[in-house]
Scaffold this motif. Structure first.
Motif, PDB file in Angstrom:
ATOM      1  N   ASP A 152       0.204   0.823 -14.953  1.00 33.02           N
ATOM      2  CA  ASP A 152       1.088  -0.248 -15.422  1.00 33.02           C
ATOM      3  C   ASP A 152       0.322  -1.171 -16.367  1.00 33.02           C
ATOM      4  OD1 ASP A 152       2.777  -2.448 -15.742  1.00 33.02           O
ATOM      5  OD2 ASP A 152       3.620  -2.210 -13.732  1.00 33.02           O
ATOM      6  N   LYS A 153       0.493  -0.940 -17.677  1.00 30.35           N
ATOM      7  CA  LYS A 153      -0.243  -1.718 -18.675  1.00 30.35           C
ATOM      8  C   LYS A 153       0.197  -3.178 -18.686  1.00 30.35           C
ATOM      9  CE  LYS A 153      -1.869  -1.355 -23.436  1.00 30.35           C
ATOM     10  NZ  LYS A 153      -1.801  -2.779 -23.701  1.00 30.35           N
ATOM     11  N   LYS A 154       1.455  -3.397 -18.372  1.00 31.20           N
ATOM     12  CA  LYS A 154       1.968  -4.770 -18.341  1.00 31.20           C
ATOM     13  C   LYS A 154       1.218  -5.598 -17.292  1.00 31.20           C
ATOM     14  CE  LYS A 154       6.233  -7.389 -17.609  1.00 31.20           C
ATOM     15  NZ  LYS A 154       7.673  -7.325 -17.222  1.00 31.20           N
ATOM     16  N   ALA A 155       0.995  -4.993 -16.125  1.00 28.40           N
ATOM     17  CA  ALA A 155       0.254  -5.693 -15.066  1.00 28.40           C
ATOM     18  C   ALA A 155      -1.178  -5.961 -15.509  1.00 28.40           C
ATOM     19  CB  ALA A 155       0.267  -4.863 -13.793  1.00 28.40           C
ATOM     20  N   THR A 156      -1.784  -4.967 -16.194  1.00 23.56           N
ATOM     21  CA  THR A 156      -3.160  -5.146 -16.676  1.00 23.56           C
ATOM     22  C   THR A 156      -3.241  -6.310 -17.655  1.00 23.56           C
ATOM     23  OG1 THR A 156      -3.539  -2.780 -16.423  1.00 23.56           O
ATOM     24  CG2 THR A 156      -5.108  -3.997 -17.778  1.00 23.56           C
ATOM     25  N   ASP A 157      -2.264  -6.394 -18.556  1.00 24.12           N
ATOM     26  CA  ASP A 157      -2.254  -7.479 -19.549  1.00 24.12           C
ATOM     27  C   ASP A 157      -2.139  -8.841 -18.867  1.00 24.12           C
ATOM     28  OD1 ASP A 157      -2.475  -5.651 -21.581  1.00 24.12           O
ATOM     29  OD2 ASP A 157      -0.313  -5.582 -22.000  1.00 24.12           O
ATOM     30  N   VAL A 158      -1.323  -8.927 -17.839  1.00 23.81           N
ATOM     31  CA  VAL A 158      -1.181 -10.206 -17.116  1.00 23.81           C
ATOM     32  C   VAL A 158      -2.504 -10.587 -16.460  1.00 23.81           C
ATOM     33  CG1 VAL A 158      -0.048 -11.377 -15.187  1.00 23.81           C
ATOM     34  CG2 VAL A 158       1.282  -9.880 -16.687  1.00 23.81           C
ATOM     35  N   ILE A 187      -3.531  -7.205  -2.711  1.00 22.49           N
ATOM     36  CA  ILE A 187      -2.208  -6.978  -3.312  1.00 22.49           C
ATOM     37  C   ILE A 187      -2.363  -6.549  -4.773  1.00 22.49           C
ATOM     38  CG2 ILE A 187      -0.055  -8.105  -4.025  1.00 22.49           C
ATOM     39  CD1 ILE A 187      -0.401  -9.945  -1.543  1.00 22.49           C
ATOM     40  N   LEU A 188      -3.232  -7.251  -5.495  1.00 20.64           N
ATOM     41  CA  LEU A 188      -3.433  -6.915  -6.913  1.00 20.64           C
ATOM     42  C   LEU A 188      -4.050  -5.524  -7.068  1.00 20.64           C
ATOM     43  CD1 LEU A 188      -4.772 -10.340  -8.277  1.00 20.64           C
ATOM     44  CD2 LEU A 188      -2.416  -9.481  -8.231  1.00 20.64           C
ATOM     45  N   SER A 189      -4.895  -5.121  -6.101  1.00 22.36           N
ATOM     46  CA  SER A 189      -5.498  -3.779  -6.189  1.00 22.36           C
ATOM     47  C   SER A 189      -4.467  -2.679  -5.985  1.00 22.36           C
ATOM     48  CB  SER A 189      -6.619  -3.635  -5.150  1.00 22.36           C
ATOM     49  OG  SER A 189      -6.093  -3.516  -3.835  1.00 22.36           O
ATOM     50  N   ASN A 190      -3.307  -3.033  -5.382  1.00 24.15           N
ATOM     51  CA  ASN A 190      -2.255  -2.039  -5.152  1.00 24.15           C
ATOM     52  C   ASN A 190      -1.280  -1.913  -6.323  1.00 24.15           C
ATOM     53  OD1 ASN A 190      -3.214  -1.346  -2.610  1.00 24.15           O
ATOM     54  ND2 ASN A 190      -1.975  -2.888  -1.562  1.00 24.15           N
ATOM     55  N   LEU A 191      -1.417  -2.779  -7.332  1.00 24.51           N
ATOM     56  CA  LEU A 191      -0.579  -2.634  -8.525  1.00 24.51           C
ATOM     57  C   LEU A 191      -0.873  -1.285  -9.178  1.00 24.51           C
ATOM     58  CD1 LEU A 191      -1.008  -6.226 -10.009  1.00 24.51           C
ATOM     59  CD2 LEU A 191       1.140  -5.251  -9.166  1.00 24.51           C
ATOM     60  N   LYS A 195       0.828  -1.215   0.000  1.00 25.69           N
ATOM     61  CA  LYS A 195       0.000   0.000   0.000  1.00 25.69           C
ATOM     62  C   LYS A 195       0.855   1.255   0.000  1.00 25.69           C
ATOM     63  CE  LYS A 195      -2.644  -1.234   3.539  1.00 25.69           C
ATOM     64  NZ  LYS A 195      -3.704  -1.161   4.568  1.00 25.69           N
ATOM     65  N   ASP A 196       2.025   1.192   0.665  1.00 22.76           N
ATOM     66  CA  ASP A 196       2.900   2.370   0.747  1.00 22.76           C
ATOM     67  C   ASP A 196       3.749   2.558  -0.503  1.00 22.76           C
ATOM     68  OD1 ASP A 196       1.932   2.870   3.224  1.00 22.76           O
ATOM     69  OD2 ASP A 196       3.706   2.249   4.335  1.00 22.76           O
ATOM     70  N   PHE A 197       4.050   1.471  -1.217  1.00 25.85           N
ATOM     71  CA  PHE A 197       4.995   1.551  -2.342  1.00 25.85           C
ATOM     72  C   PHE A 197       4.462   0.814  -3.579  1.00 25.85           C
ATOM     73  CE2 PHE A 197       7.109   0.999   1.785  1.00 25.85           C
ATOM     74  CZ  PHE A 197       7.626   2.282   1.957  1.00 25.85           C
ATOM     75  N   PRO A 198       3.301   1.255  -4.113  1.00 24.05           N
ATOM     76  CA  PRO A 198       2.704   0.533  -5.242  1.00 24.05           C
ATOM     77  C   PRO A 198       3.516   0.642  -6.533  1.00 24.05           C
ATOM     78  CG  PRO A 198       1.510   2.576  -4.821  1.00 24.05           C
ATOM     79  CD  PRO A 198       2.486   2.411  -3.706  1.00 24.05           C
ATOM     80  N   GLU A 199       4.267   1.736  -6.673  1.00 25.37           N
ATOM     81  CA  GLU A 199       4.945   1.974  -7.953  1.00 25.37           C
ATOM     82  C   GLU A 199       5.983   0.901  -8.288  1.00 25.37           C
ATOM     83  OE1 GLU A 199       6.985   3.899  -4.579  1.00 25.37           O
ATOM     84  OE2 GLU A 199       4.945   4.069  -5.354  1.00 25.37           O
ATOM     85  N   GLU A 200       6.518   0.248  -7.267  1.00 25.50           N
ATOM     86  CA  GLU A 200       7.550  -0.768  -7.505  1.00 25.50           C
ATOM     87  C   GLU A 200       7.006  -2.181  -7.405  1.00 25.50           C
ATOM     88  OE1 GLU A 200      10.820  -0.043  -4.880  1.00 25.50           O
ATOM     89  OE2 GLU A 200      10.643   2.122  -5.068  1.00 25.50           O
TER      90      GLU A 200
END
Length: 828
Positions: free
Chosen positions: A575-581, A567-571, A530-535
């Motif tokens: 990030d399109k790559k995450a969406t594609d997965v 966890i997935l909601s914090n992606l 939740k604190d560091f979603p960008e990574e």
């Protein structure tokens, strides 16, 4: 004022004084044997001052035993009156002596009932009692008394004759004690008390007559008043010599006294006092501890309202606590001071015994609090730090039980136990390995307190232990880490955990078959992400994202599913790559299948719907109409509308955000009424008055056709303000471009305008900003300006005065619409 048989105590004593005076007067006027009755009158004259003292003292009013004694005296005075009044009765000297002695018995009852009163008052009654009981009349009618100062004694006896009379008296008393009815027994107890008090009987005679045995034999079958008198007499006998105590130390006798602990206040008080008197005998202490219910009753009396009984019960418990088993029984009854004392000052074996017992007790929170307040924590921590293996183990187990209570957790942290616990967990000494499991359990408990953060690097140390521990210990360590990570002041701790590779260290545990370990891991990753979603996408990688989705599809644990989806909601949404997965892994139908609408408000149920709603924001991205269409085809819109009624404000906020994103494209997707390419007529009811075209939930994502408007407005009408901004954002999509007036009409039909004004009054600055934007369009319509202008202007003026400066230009525009700007210009 107590009233029994129609008379108050004051009235009873007044009547008795009048009756005594009447008997005195009649005695003085008696025609025959004048001297005898004159002396009789002298004795009865002494009643009135005592009765007057009784009447004037409020302490006596509530004492049933005193009232009974006074009523007994009333009966004897009435018999005296009858004796004098009866013309046919031959009133011999013997008759007068009998009447005097009966009055003495009654005064003795009063004396017995007043034992706790002032010394002066007791002495008055005692003197009269002696005069009455020792009065003798010779043939010339002169009474004799043991006091001799008021009457002339003509009775001359030698010492050997006095001894025979005393022997005769004790024999008579013993016989009445043994065989008399309840009334005879009561008088016999008084007589015995008098004989002892006057020194006219020796302890040897009491022993010879078996008085103690007789008293105990009668104790079990006597009426309450007689039981009380019996125990009081036994207390007096116990003080006469150690031999008497030895006779009372019989287990059967002690059991009778323990039964008296369950009876009325006075009997209970006297029974505790007698048991305390006897407790200086080792045999008594040993036997008392074995009597069923004895210690439980003493603890109850200790905690009771009678200060005398409570004080004596405390002394008696203290005496009994010299036996460790008794101390344990006291603890089981809720009295822990002796047990704590053993923990502090007992032998090593006693300490282990007490700690082991504590670990096995089923303690209530009240008992845990009492143990903490009595000081049990520090000696247990000392046992853990300084003791041998058995001491350490028993201490840890006891602490584990005590620290279920939050207050004791704080005491434990203050004792400095965290560092020794971590040192033990890092230890590789084989003899200490058995201690690691209870140590990790305690660490998990105390980690719930924010105070644990005073120990720097505690989280990092616990993390480094994960791969070195057994599954049970791993569960406890993960529980500790989860507690530490969610503390409100733990932001720096979470950052340091992330920087030191916590997520990479945790990821292998996602493959664990142990559900508790897997759940703890998921929850900790969720909290850190939740604190560091960008990574997060890079840290997880496609492989672990698949693992998380597998858990969602296969787990039977709602908690695991909720944390995994969280966890997935914090992606990162960008990030399109995450969406594609997530698309490839068919997450959407999985989310819809696991969402449970049982309206429960448990933390797990809330986390689940919040996490699902969070993921759906990604799949309703307004810049990707294909993705929106895919989502809608899987039934996302009905799910989102249901989420608007969730008990979770977070889920409502996220659902409103997704619906707003979908609605942004409705205007461009609608089918115009004027379209020439419609091959077949549209179905009935397809026309949408807001979008001025044909709308369908599954193709144009229309909020109106989805039935979402009323649910959105309902959120604004509620008390929670978290979702206001998202709801207003969704409603604002109905006011776009050329359809703005249609949208205003729709909101008005749904009674939503007043709710928007409410947000202006109570919402956050961002929500107020959106509400002003919507209200500006609504107030363009004359009808709504007339209907809602007045209520809006009150809020607007207040907001202009006290609201955020960023809103003032918009407020000015609205006030101008209401023709109020010039009047209210001083507010700007």
């Amino acid at each position: 004022m107590e009233i029994i048989d129609g008379r108050s105590f004051s009235e009873l004593t007044l009547e008795l004084i009048a009756l005594a005076d009447e008997v005195v007067s009649m005695s003085k006027d008696f025609d025959t044997d004048r001297q005898t009755f004159a002396q009789f009158a002298l004795l009865v004259e002494k009643f009135s001052p005592i009765l007057s003292d009784l009447r004037d003292n409020d302490k006596f009013i509530e004492r049933p035993s005193i009232r009974k004694a006074v009523e007994s005296l009333e009966g004897e005075l009435k018999r005296s009156k009858s004796l004098i009044q009866s013309p046919n009765t031959s009133t011999s000297v013997k008759h007068v002596e009998e009447v005097i002695h009966n009055l003495g018995w009654s005064i003795g009852l009063l004396l017995f009932a007043c034992l706790e009163q002032s010394t002066d008052f007791k002495e008055k009654i005692g003197e009269l009692h002696k005069d009455l009981m020792n009065a003798r009349f010779s043939s010339n009618s002169s009474p004799t008394s043991s006091r001799g100062s008021e009457f002339v004694s003509e009775l001359k006896v030698e010492g050997e004759i006095i001894e025979e009379m005393v022997t005769l008296d004790i024999v008579e008393v013993a016989l009445k004690l043994k065989c008399g009815n309840d009334e005879d027994f009561r008088y016999a107890v008084l007589g015995l008390n008098e004989l002892i008090g006057s020194g006219n009987v020796t302890n040897e005679l009491i022993v010879d007559e078996g008085i103690i045995t007789t008293l105990f034999n009668r104790l079990g079958s006597s009426k309450p008043d007689n039981r009380l008198a019996t125990i009081q007499m036994l207390r007096r006998l116990a003080l006469e010599g150690p031999d008497n105590k030895e006779k009372m130390a019989d287990a059967g006798y002690l059991s009778m006294l323990v039964k008296s602990l369950t009876r009325d206040v006075e009997e209970r008080r006297e029974a505790v006092g007698l048991l305390l008197d006897l407790s200086d005998l080792i045999a008594v202490r040993r036997r008392m501890g074995r009597i069923q219910g004895c210690i439980v009753m003493l603890v109850a009396i200790l905690n009771g309202d009678d200060p005398v009984a409570s004080r004596n019960a405390g002394k008696l418990l203290n005496a009994l606590s010299s036996n460790t088993q008794n101390a344990l029984h006291m603890a089981e009854a809720g009295y822990f001071k002796p047990l704590v004392q053993y923990l502090k000052e007992g032998s090593d074996m006693s300490k282990i015994l007490m700690a082991t017992a504590l670990s096995r007790m089923e303690l209530t929170d009240q008992y845990r609090a009492s143990l903490g307040e009595d000081g049990a924590i520090d000696p247990l921590v000392h046992m853990f730090n300084a003791g041998k293996l058995e001491s350490k183990l028993s201490a840890l187990s006891a602490l584990q039980n005590l620290c279920i209570l939050t207050e004791n957790v704080q005491r434990l942290i203050s004792s400095g136990i965290v560092v020794p616990l971590l040192q033990l967990l890092f230890s590789v000494t084989s003899v200490l390995m058995t201690l690691r499991e209870p140590a990790s359990a305690i660490l998990a408990i105390i980690a719930q307190s924010e105070s644990i953060l005073v120990n720097q690097d505690v989280a990092q140390q616990v993390l480094s232990l994960l791969n070195l521990s057994s599954p049970v210990i791993q569960c406890h360590l993960l529980q500790a880490l989860n507690s530490i990570a969610v503390h409100s002041t733990a932001a720096k701790v979470r950052r340091k955990m992330k920087e030191n590779g916590a997520i990479q260290l945790l990821l292998p545990f996602l493959k664990e078959k142990n559900t508790k370990i897997r759940s703890g891991t998921l929850n900790l990753i969720y909290t850190l992400s939740k604190d560091f979603p960008e990574e997060l996408t890079e840290q997880l990688g496609e492989t672990h994202i698949r693992s998380i989705i597998d858990i969602i599809s296969s787990s039977t644990s709602e908690y695991e599913k909720a944390a995994a989806i969280g966890i997935l909601s914090n992606l990162p949404l960008s990030d399109k790559k995450a969406t594609d997965v997530l698309k490839r892994e068919n997450l959407l139908p999985l989310l819809i299948s696991v969402t449970n609408f049982n309206a429960t408000s448990t933390s797990t149920a809330c986390l689940l719907v919040e996490s699902v709603a969070g993921v759906l924001i990604r799949f309703t991205n307004p810049s990707d109409k294909k993705l929106q269409l895919l989502s809608v085809e899987h039934g996302v819109i009905p799910l989102l509308v249901k989420l608007l009624s969730s008990v979770s404000p977070v889920a409502k906020c996220r659902a409103a955000t997704s619906l707003g994103q979908l609605s942004q494209n409705t205007l461009s997707l609608r089918k115009s009424r004027k379209s020439s390419w419609l091959c077949i007529p549209p179905p009935a009811g397809a026309y949408c008055e807001v979008h001025d075209g044909y709308c369908f939930v599954n193709s144009t994502f229309c909020l109106v056709k989805a039935g979402a408007i009323s649910a959105l407005i309902q959120i604004l009408e509620g008390d929670d303000r978290l979702a206001d901004e998202a709801v207003l954002g969704a409603l604002a999509t109905l006011l776009q471009h050329e359809i703005w007036e249609n949208g205003c009409n729709c909101i008005a039909r749904m009674s939503g305008i007043q709710s928007i004004i409410k947000v202006l009054e109570l919402g956050t600055v961002k929500a107020q900003e959106k509400a002003l934007w919507i209200l500006e369009r609504i107030l363009r319509v004359d009808e709504y300006r007339m209907s809602y202008g007045e209520s809006a202007q009150v809020v607007l003026i207040d907001l202009a005065q006290y609201g955020d400066p960023r809103l003032k230009s918009t407020i000015a525009k609205l006030l101008a619409q209401l023709d109020l700007l010039q009047v209210q210009s001083s507010y700007f």
